[in-house]
Scaffold this motif. Structure first.
Motif, PDB file in Angstrom:
ATOM      1  N   GLN A  56      33.290  42.665  48.530  1.00 53.61           N
ATOM      2  CA  GLN A  56      32.840  41.289  48.648  1.00 53.61           C
ATOM      3  C   GLN A  56      32.786  40.657  47.264  1.00 53.61           C
ATOM      4  N   GLU A  57      33.392  39.481  47.145  1.00 52.77           N
ATOM      5  CA  GLU A  57      33.530  38.721  45.901  1.00 52.77           C
ATOM      6  C   GLU A  57      34.489  39.382  44.917  1.00 52.77           C
ATOM      7  N   GLY A  58      35.205  40.405  45.361  1.00 52.38           N
ATOM      8  CA  GLY A  58      36.223  41.026  44.520  1.00 52.38           C
ATOM      9  C   GLY A  58      37.430  40.106  44.385  1.00 52.38           C
ATOM     10  N   GLU A  59      38.080  40.169  43.233  1.00 49.98           N
ATOM     11  CA  GLU A  59      39.227  39.288  42.975  1.00 49.98           C
ATOM     12  C   GLU A  59      40.543  39.996  43.276  1.00 49.98           C
ATOM     13  N   TRP A  60      41.507  39.167  43.655  1.00 50.06           N
ATOM     14  CA  TRP A  60      42.855  39.668  43.934  1.00 50.06           C
ATOM     15  C   TRP A  60      43.836  38.726  43.235  1.00 50.06           C
ATOM     16  N   ASP A  61      44.484  39.260  42.204  1.00 46.66           N
ATOM     17  CA  ASP A  61      45.465  38.473  41.452  1.00 46.66           C
ATOM     18  C   ASP A  61      46.833  39.100  41.642  1.00 46.66           C
ATOM     19  N   LEU A  62      47.751  38.314  42.121  1.00 48.36           N
ATOM     20  CA  LEU A  62      49.116  38.798  42.258  1.00 48.36           C
ATOM     21  C   LEU A  62      50.104  37.698  41.955  1.00 48.36           C
ATOM     22  N   VAL A  63      51.268  38.118  41.521  1.00 46.96           N
ATOM     23  CA  VAL A  63      52.377  37.198  41.308  1.00 46.96           C
ATOM     24  C   VAL A  63      53.468  37.603  42.284  1.00 46.96           C
ATOM     25  N   MET A  64      53.863  36.634  43.100  1.00 45.37           N
ATOM     26  CA  MET A  64      54.982  36.854  44.015  1.00 45.37           C
ATOM     27  C   MET A  64      56.249  36.364  43.308  1.00 45.37           C
ATOM     28  N   THR A  70      61.781  32.486  40.783  1.00 43.63           N
ATOM     29  CA  THR A  70      60.538  31.739  40.605  1.00 43.63           C
ATOM     30  C   THR A  70      59.346  32.656  40.837  1.00 43.63           C
ATOM     31  N   ASP A  71      58.365  32.550  39.939  1.00 44.09           N
ATOM     32  CA  ASP A  71      57.122  33.301  40.090  1.00 44.09           C
ATOM     33  C   ASP A  71      56.052  32.403  40.704  1.00 44.09           C
ATOM     34  N   TYR A  72      55.320  32.937  41.662  1.00 41.95           N
ATOM     35  CA  TYR A  72      54.235  32.211  42.333  1.00 41.95           C
ATOM     36  C   TYR A  72      52.940  32.981  42.092  1.00 41.95           C
ATOM     37  N   LYS A  73      52.090  32.413  41.210  1.00 41.66           N
ATOM     38  CA  LYS A  73      50.808  33.056  40.920  1.00 41.66           C
ATOM     39  C   LYS A  73      49.838  32.787  42.059  1.00 41.66           C
ATOM     40  N   ASN A  74      49.154  33.827  42.464  1.00 39.56           N
ATOM     41  CA  ASN A  74      48.181  33.719  43.558  1.00 39.56           C
ATOM     42  C   ASN A  74      46.869  34.350  43.121  1.00 39.56           C
ATOM     43  N   LYS A  75      45.784  33.655  43.391  1.00 35.94           N
ATOM     44  CA  LYS A  75      44.458  34.204  43.118  1.00 35.94           C
ATOM     45  C   LYS A  75      43.614  34.029  44.376  1.00 35.94           C
TER      46      LYS A  75
END
Length: 154
Positions: A56-64, A70-75
């Motif tokens: 819970q409240e943990g972060e998830w950072d990924l780049v697709m 093209t890179d799509y940053k996702n948080k």
């Protein structure tokens, strides 16, 4: 004619699928970065996950990484984790939405219910038209199903 649907129906994506894998394996490939990086995203995409805190409240950072380079940053931030049952995360980068993924054991199979709720109908329409999110979600789940078939052979 009266609308009997919820007041969020015009800004939701829902998809349900039965996966041919036990719930423990589905949970494992959903919650471990080395697995999810292999199947996440629409066809042709690859991923780099720099952070994935399943709590819970943990972060998830990924780049697709799109097939065109093209890179799509996702948080995202995980809002609820119920082991083997449910994952809720809020996609805090644009487009903003809340995704709820529910898992239900069905013997050696798993029923997966994936729900995405966008901030507004206008944003939902824009995301579906621009990014074809509805088709992307279908491809994402199909990639998960294919990955599960390969993982279950190991």
């Amino acid at each position: 004619m009266e609308n009997n649907q919820s007041n969020t129906a015009n800004r939701e994506l829902r998809l349900t699928r039965t996966l041919d894998a036990p719930i423990e394996l589905v949970w494992e490939v959903w919650t471990q970065p080395e697995h999810i990086a292999q199947w996440w995203g629409p066809d042709g995409f690859t991923n780099t996950i720099s952070k994935m805190e399943i709590k819970q409240e943990g972060e998830w950072d990924l780049v697709m990484h799109g097939p065109d380079g093209t890179d799509y940053k996702n948080k995202s931030v995980f809002k609820e984790i119920v082991p083997l049952k449910k994952i809720v995360y809020e996609h805090v980068s644009s487009p903003k939405f809340v995704a709820t993924i529910e898992f239900e054991e069905q013997g050696e199979q798993t029923s997966l219910s994936w729900h995405m709720l966008f901030e507004s109908h206008e944003q939902f329409v824009q995301v579906v038209k621009t990014f074809k999110a509805d088709e992307g979600l279908k491809q994402n789940i199909e990639k998960l199903n294919q990955y599960l078939k390969e993982a279950s052979k190991r």
